[in-house]
Scaffold this motif. Structure first.
Motif, short mmCIF file in Angstrom:
data_model
loop_
_atom_site.label_atom_id
_atom_site.label_comp_id
_atom_site.label_asym_id
_atom_site.label_seq_id
_atom_site.Cartn_x
_atom_site.Cartn_y
_atom_site.Cartn_z
N UNK A 227 0.84 -1.21 0.00
CA UNK A 227 0.00 0.00 0.00
C UNK A 227 0.87 1.26 0.00
N UNK A 228 1.91 1.28 0.85
CA UNK A 228 2.78 2.45 0.90
C UNK A 228 3.51 2.66 -0.42
N UNK A 229 4.04 1.57 -0.98
CA UNK A 229 4.76 1.67 -2.26
C UNK A 229 3.83 2.10 -3.38
N UNK A 230 2.56 1.66 -3.33
CA UNK A 230 1.60 2.06 -4.35
C UNK A 230 1.33 3.55 -4.29
N UNK A 290 -11.62 5.31 12.61
CA UNK A 290 -11.55 6.38 13.60
C UNK A 290 -10.20 7.06 13.63
N UNK A 291 -9.12 6.30 13.41
CA UNK A 291 -7.78 6.85 13.61
C UNK A 291 -6.87 6.78 12.39
N UNK A 292 -7.22 5.96 11.39
CA UNK A 292 -6.34 5.80 10.24
C UNK A 292 -6.16 7.07 9.41
N UNK A 293 -7.19 7.92 9.38
CA UNK A 293 -7.12 9.14 8.57
C UNK A 293 -6.50 10.32 9.31
N UNK A 294 -6.22 10.19 10.60
CA UNK A 294 -5.74 11.34 11.37
C UNK A 294 -4.43 11.93 10.84
N UNK A 295 -3.43 11.11 10.44
CA UNK A 295 -2.23 11.72 9.85
C UNK A 295 -2.53 12.53 8.59
N UNK A 420 -1.78 3.80 5.99
CA UNK A 420 -1.14 3.61 4.70
C UNK A 420 -2.08 3.95 3.55
N UNK A 421 -3.31 3.46 3.59
CA UNK A 421 -4.26 3.71 2.49
C UNK A 421 -4.67 5.17 2.44
N UNK A 422 -4.99 5.74 3.58
CA UNK A 422 -5.37 7.16 3.59
C UNK A 422 -4.21 8.03 3.13
N UNK A 423 -2.99 7.61 3.46
CA UNK A 423 -1.81 8.35 3.00
C UNK A 423 -1.66 8.35 1.50
N UNK A 424 -2.05 7.25 0.84
CA UNK A 424 -1.96 7.22 -0.63
C UNK A 424 -2.92 8.21 -1.27
N UNK A 425 -4.08 8.45 -0.64
CA UNK A 425 -5.04 9.40 -1.17
C UNK A 425 -4.59 10.85 -0.99
N UNK A 426 -3.81 11.10 0.04
CA UNK A 426 -3.48 12.48 0.41
C UNK A 426 -2.01 12.80 0.19
N UNK A 427 -1.40 12.09 -0.76
CA UNK A 427 0.02 12.31 -1.05
C UNK A 427 0.27 13.78 -1.41
N UNK A 428 -0.67 14.39 -2.15
CA UNK A 428 -0.51 15.78 -2.57
C UNK A 428 -1.16 16.77 -1.60
N UNK A 429 -1.74 16.28 -0.51
CA UNK A 429 -2.33 17.10 0.56
C UNK A 429 -3.35 18.10 0.00
N UNK A 430 -4.33 17.60 -0.74
CA UNK A 430 -5.42 18.42 -1.22
C UNK A 430 -6.73 17.96 -0.58
N UNK A 431 -7.75 18.85 -0.59
CA UNK A 431 -9.03 18.52 0.02
C UNK A 431 -9.66 17.30 -0.65
N UNK A 432 -9.47 17.13 -1.95
CA UNK A 432 -10.07 15.99 -2.65
C UNK A 432 -9.51 14.67 -2.12
#
Length: 469
Positions: A227-230, A290-295, A420-432
């Motif tokens: 997931x992180x590598x993806x 509850x906590x995976x998206x906090x980072x 890990x998964x939420x981090x892949x969505x927010x790599x560019x740190x945008x609201x989307x």
């Protein structure tokens, strides 16, 4: 040495000192699942760590917890829970010191891996230690208090990490905990009952399922790496695809090993128990959501909204405050409700909160996150105090410790995969990306909560009270 169950109860308030020793260790090891969340930009800047290294600084710790918990539980049965817990506390303190002195990202990642390994040894020992120290109503109270502490620790870490990063520097996230590590060690050595899980003279020492430990650790590690590598190279890149293949092969190997061995770390027969499967689904789903998206939320608030570490912590503290209020005010009542309401419905509440993230868009303010933070705090406050007791009550008595360890492992794997998964969505740190991460959390929590509720209904007669030994 006497068996733990034979230890004489302590009078008055002193009888809660073993619980204090267990709760302080729990607080420390779960604090470090989230304490770097808000501080990650400061750590990245100070150590010149890129996106991938920052992801591993978070994930390697929870990865070690999730992958090694079941194996550590088997070691606790063989060596004695108290002995393993004390060894884990010592190693945890040394690794925490190494984290605080880290001169490079690779050093910090390695120290965090050792810290997580030590945390797994502690975590696997704690529920059996509490179970051996208390009986009857005191046991129910002890598990409820422990569950509340376990749920609050991650939220406290999120807030405390931001405060320390802004005012003292990120290294104090680790160095500042050393006195607490020492206090936990003193309390554990002085007040925990002896020889928990250790065989009496003439009994055979339980063999350790090393192939099972190896295959489940590879499964968890390879899937998280994929997931992180993806997130860095894309889902169709060779690295993630190979990692997924390794994870799949290791999972098949784990199933085959557990079916063949006489002493499995996770007996396959337990999966025929609907209540046990429901507990695992809740443990995975509620911690993921509850906590995976906090980072990711922290990174967005700091990069897009423009808040500093302290202000970001003050936003995220809403989840902690709600959690404390719910778990503190109604935890005793929750123990009397049927598990499909507490565990299933509580996880669905978290999902509903996360799905409110659909309204997030470019230009949104931090206030758009309040509905998620409040509802996830409510849901986690309902689930967390009840989960350990239901896990141990969902299976035959002889498997209660295994069930507790499995639930904790599922919870940590949910957090690891969630980050890990939420981090892949927010790599560019945008609201989307944040919106996509919250929608993922919402769908997962709603689905796991609904299915778990149905499974827990099938367990006729189950209650939230812990198993009596």
């Amino acid at each position: 040495m006497t068996d733990a169950a034979d230890a004489e109860p302590r009078p008055g308030a002193a009888r809660w000192l073993p619980l204090a020793a267990c709760c302080l260790g729990t607080f420390l090891l779960l604090l470090y699942t989230s304490v770097v969340t808000v501080a990650l930009p400061s750590i990245g800047s100070g150590l010149h760590a890129g996106f991938g290294a920052q992801q591993w600084i978070i994930d390697v710790y929870t990865l070690a917890l999730a992958g090694l918990l079941l194996g550590a539980g088997a070691l606790g049965d063989a060596l004695g829970g108290r002995r393993l817990y004390l060894a884990g506390l010592v190693a945890f303190g040394v690794a925490t010191l190494a984290c605080g002195l880290a001169p490079s990202p690779s050093w910090l990642v390695a120290a965090r891996a050792v810290q997580g390994t030590a945390g797994a040894a502690m975590f696997a020992s704690i529920l059996p230690l509490i179970g051996s120290a208390y009986t009857g109503r005191d046991k129910a109270t002890a598990f409820a208090v422990w569950g509340a502490v376990a749920g609050a620790a991650s939220a406290v870490g999120t807030v405390g990490g931001g405060v320390l990063a802004q005012y003292a520097g990120w290294r104090w996230i680790f160095l500042g905990a050393l006195p607490l590590c020492a206090l936990a060690l003193v309390l554990a050595a002085r007040f925990l009952p002896p020889a928990t899980g250790r065989p009496r003279p003439g009994q055979a020492v339980r063999t350790v399922d090393w192939p099972g430990i190896a295959t489940i650790t590879v499964t968890v590690s390879a899937s998280t790496y994929a997931v992180i590598a993806a997130g860095e190279a894309g889902w169709d890149a060779p690295g993630p695809l190979v990692a997924w293949l390794i994870a799949a092969v290791a999972l098949v190997g784990f199933v085959l090993v557990e079916r063949a061995t006489t002493r499995p770390i996770l007996p396959p027969a337990l999966f025929a128990t609907p209540g046990f499967v429901g507990v695992l689904l809740v443990a995975f789903g509620y911690y993921f959501a509850a906590f995976g998206a906090l980072p990711s939320l922290s990174a967005w608030i700091q990069a897009d909204v423009g808040f500093g570490a302290l202000a970001t912590s003050l936003v995220l503290v809403a989840q902690l405050l709600v959690f404390i209020a719910v778990s503190g005010l109604i935890s005793n009542r929750l123990q009397r409700l049927r598990p499909h309401w507490t565990l299933g419905a509580g996880t669905v509440v978290i999902g509903i909160g996360a799905l409110t993230g659909i309204a997030l868009h470019a230009g949104s303010s931090w206030a758009m996150l309040l509905s998620f933070l409040v509802l996830s705090g409510v849901g986690a406050g309902i689930v967390s105090p009840v989960l350990p007791a239901v896990a141990m009550a969902s299976v035959p008595v002889r498997y209660a410790g295994t069930a507790g360890a499995a639930a904790n492992a599922a919870r940590q794997f949910g957090l690891t995969l969630g980050v890990a998964l939420c981090g892949t969505f927010t790599h560019t740190v945008h609201a989307s990306g944040v919106r996509s991460a919250l929608i993922l959390c919402g769908v997962l929590a709603a689905a796991t909560g609904a299915v778990a509720s149905l499974l827990l209904r099938l367990r006729i007669g189950i209650t939230a009270q812990p198993v009596k030994h």
